[in-house]
Design an enzyme around this catalytic site. Sequence first.
Site, PDB file in Angstrom:
ATOM      1  N   ARG A 101       0.878  -1.188   0.000  1.00  0.00           N
ATOM      2  CA  ARG A 101       0.000   0.000   0.000  1.00  0.00           C
ATOM      3  C   ARG A 101       0.898   1.216   0.000  1.00  0.00           C
ATOM      4  O   ARG A 101       1.689   1.431   0.931  1.00  0.00           O
ATOM      5  CB  ARG A 101      -0.924  -0.013   1.212  1.00  0.00           C
ATOM      6  CG  ARG A 101      -1.670   1.294   1.396  1.00  0.00           C
ATOM      7  CD  ARG A 101      -2.816   1.207   2.374  1.00  0.00           C
ATOM      8  NE  ARG A 101      -3.949   0.529   1.787  1.00  0.00           N
ATOM      9  CZ  ARG A 101      -5.227   0.699   2.180  1.00  0.00           C
ATOM     10  NH1 ARG A 101      -5.517   1.526   3.156  1.00  0.00           N
ATOM     11  NH2 ARG A 101      -6.211   0.033   1.602  1.00  0.00           N
ATOM     12  N   HIS A 128      -7.163   0.707  -6.868  1.00  0.00           N
ATOM     13  CA  HIS A 128      -7.439  -0.095  -5.657  1.00  0.00           C
ATOM     14  C   HIS A 128      -8.101  -1.397  -6.136  1.00  0.00           C
ATOM     15  O   HIS A 128      -9.292  -1.635  -5.905  1.00  0.00           O
ATOM     16  CB  HIS A 128      -8.345   0.698  -4.707  1.00  0.00           C
ATOM     17  CG  HIS A 128      -8.366   0.192  -3.304  1.00  0.00           C
ATOM     18  ND1 HIS A 128      -7.680  -0.939  -2.896  1.00  0.00           N
ATOM     19  CD2 HIS A 128      -9.009   0.661  -2.195  1.00  0.00           C
ATOM     20  CE1 HIS A 128      -7.889  -1.131  -1.602  1.00  0.00           C
ATOM     21  NE2 HIS A 128      -8.692  -0.178  -1.164  1.00  0.00           N
ATOM     22  N   GLN A 131     -10.121  -3.891  -3.763  1.00  0.00           N
ATOM     23  CA  GLN A 131     -11.397  -3.341  -3.302  1.00  0.00           C
ATOM     24  C   GLN A 131     -12.480  -3.542  -4.361  1.00  0.00           C
ATOM     25  O   GLN A 131     -13.585  -4.003  -4.056  1.00  0.00           O
ATOM     26  CB  GLN A 131     -11.233  -1.844  -3.001  1.00  0.00           C
ATOM     27  CG  GLN A 131     -12.514  -1.161  -2.568  1.00  0.00           C
ATOM     28  CD  GLN A 131     -12.980  -1.631  -1.200  1.00  0.00           C
ATOM     29  OE1 GLN A 131     -12.242  -1.549  -0.243  1.00  0.00           O
ATOM     30  NE2 GLN A 131     -14.218  -2.117  -1.099  1.00  0.00           N
ATOM     31  N   ASP A 240     -17.204   6.935  -1.985  1.00  0.00           N
ATOM     32  CA  ASP A 240     -15.927   6.804  -1.285  1.00  0.00           C
ATOM     33  C   ASP A 240     -15.651   8.157  -0.615  1.00  0.00           C
ATOM     34  O   ASP A 240     -16.323   9.147  -0.914  1.00  0.00           O
ATOM     35  CB  ASP A 240     -14.832   6.454  -2.322  1.00  0.00           C
ATOM     36  CG  ASP A 240     -13.505   6.089  -1.680  1.00  0.00           C
ATOM     37  OD1 ASP A 240     -13.447   5.912  -0.448  1.00  0.00           O
ATOM     38  OD2 ASP A 240     -12.501   5.996  -2.426  1.00  0.00           O
ATOM     39  N   CYS A 280     -16.727   1.812   0.251  1.00  0.00           N
ATOM     40  CA  CYS A 280     -15.536   0.982   0.502  1.00  0.00           C
ATOM     41  C   CYS A 280     -14.980   1.206   1.910  1.00  0.00           C
ATOM     42  O   CYS A 280     -14.168   0.414   2.373  1.00  0.00           O
ATOM     43  CB  CYS A 280     -14.485   1.179  -0.571  1.00  0.00           C
ATOM     44  SG  CYS A 280     -13.673   2.757  -0.536  1.00  0.00           S
ATOM     45  N   ARG A 308     -13.689  -8.631   1.502  1.00  0.00           N
ATOM     46  CA  ARG A 308     -12.264  -8.403   1.200  1.00  0.00           C
ATOM     47  C   ARG A 308     -11.465  -9.667   1.536  1.00  0.00           C
ATOM     48  O   ARG A 308     -10.553 -10.050   0.796  1.00  0.00           O
ATOM     49  CB  ARG A 308     -11.718  -7.213   2.022  1.00  0.00           C
ATOM     50  CG  ARG A 308     -12.353  -5.856   1.723  1.00  0.00           C
ATOM     51  CD  ARG A 308     -11.972  -5.334   0.344  1.00  0.00           C
ATOM     52  NE  ARG A 308     -10.547  -5.251   0.163  1.00  0.00           N
ATOM     53  CZ  ARG A 308      -9.789  -4.212   0.533  1.00  0.00           C
ATOM     54  NH1 ARG A 308     -10.340  -3.156   1.089  1.00  0.00           N
ATOM     55  NH2 ARG A 308      -8.474  -4.221   0.306  1.00  0.00           N
TER      56      ARG A 308
HETATM   57  N1   CP Z   1     -11.390   0.192   1.931  1.00  0.00           N
HETATM   58  C1   CP Z   1     -10.144   0.086   2.426  1.00  0.00           C
HETATM   59  O1   CP Z   1      -9.179  -0.111   1.683  1.00  0.00           O
HETATM   60  O2   CP Z   1     -10.077   0.150   3.776  1.00  0.00           O
HETATM   61  P1   CP Z   1      -8.737   0.374   4.611  1.00  0.00           P
HETATM   62  O3   CP Z   1      -8.166   1.705   4.181  1.00  0.00           O
HETATM   63  O4   CP Z   1      -9.169   0.355   6.047  1.00  0.00           O
HETATM   64  O5   CP Z   1      -7.776  -0.741   4.290  1.00  0.00           O
END
Ligand code: CP
Length: 321
Positions: A101, A128, A131, A240, A280, A308
Amino acid sequence: MKHLLSLESMSRKDMEAVLQNAVVFKAQRKDNRQHPLAGQTWALIFSKSSTRTRVSFEVGIHELGGQPLFLNANDIQLGRGEPIKDTARVLGRMIHGAVIRTFAQSDVEEFAQFSGIPTINALTDHEHPCQILSDIFTYQEKRGPIQGKVVTFVGDGACNVPISWIFAAAKLGFELRIAAPKNYQPPLALLERAGASHVHTEARPEGEIIRADFRSSGGKVVLTSDLTFAAGGADLLYTDVWVSMGKEAEAVQRIKDLSGYQINAALMKLAKPDVLVMHCLPAYRGKEIDEQTFEASAPTIFDEAENRLHVQKAILSWLVP
Ligand code: CP
């Protein structure tokens, strides 16, 4: 060597295989018989905060027989400027896979290139993918095939989540409408990158509508600032956060610009009667969604969060069959 770096680089066939396999992982979680990661250590290298992605990958790797190793990027030399390609070559000799990430998409691509181990994009500023695969899985779990359906994204249409949705619509054959102010819409070049066979602009008093068709799948992408138009007849309303990670300095301006681009009861009345609402997460009530609509849709939204885990186990087992 397989990676999941973006939905742009993932084929329709592979997306469908992951989505189908996730059904099996979810149904058979209690039996937990598949251990493709037995004897393996997978690093999670995170430069940004995370609840869902971190926990679902740590649990998923463990359930597949592997050992997760969480590395906050600031706690390793990467945070002090060691180049990605050097970090990748070191870790590639010690671990079996990486979940990253970070900010720049080029960083996950460079890590994959130099590490020689399967690499997963767990969110960059550009995409992403985990997601959106989980979102599609959740939609299909509740409503059947997404092909031919209308998905309306409301909010910052130029961030990583809607960009991954564009590549999914182009490949899986559904209509994605992005409702966002003009300067929060994705660049037209992205529609070409996604393989649009035809792009045209329709001028209307309520603002122009840009339509892109993807002949190979039957998918469509529509860009508009007209939220009423975008929500009409939608099968899925999706939003989002307005202030993505890394955009905190723009928070005041973003909240001002995006106010009104909210999922609420009035917007839901424009969509199909059985419309699903997804987010999300994390959610900011009173901004991109109101409290009442969020809580009414909580069963779907928290299934989406749980999924997820199941979808990422399918991704991991696709990378390491
Ligand atoms: N939706 C998502 O990626 O959540 P986090 O940022 O908590 O990992």
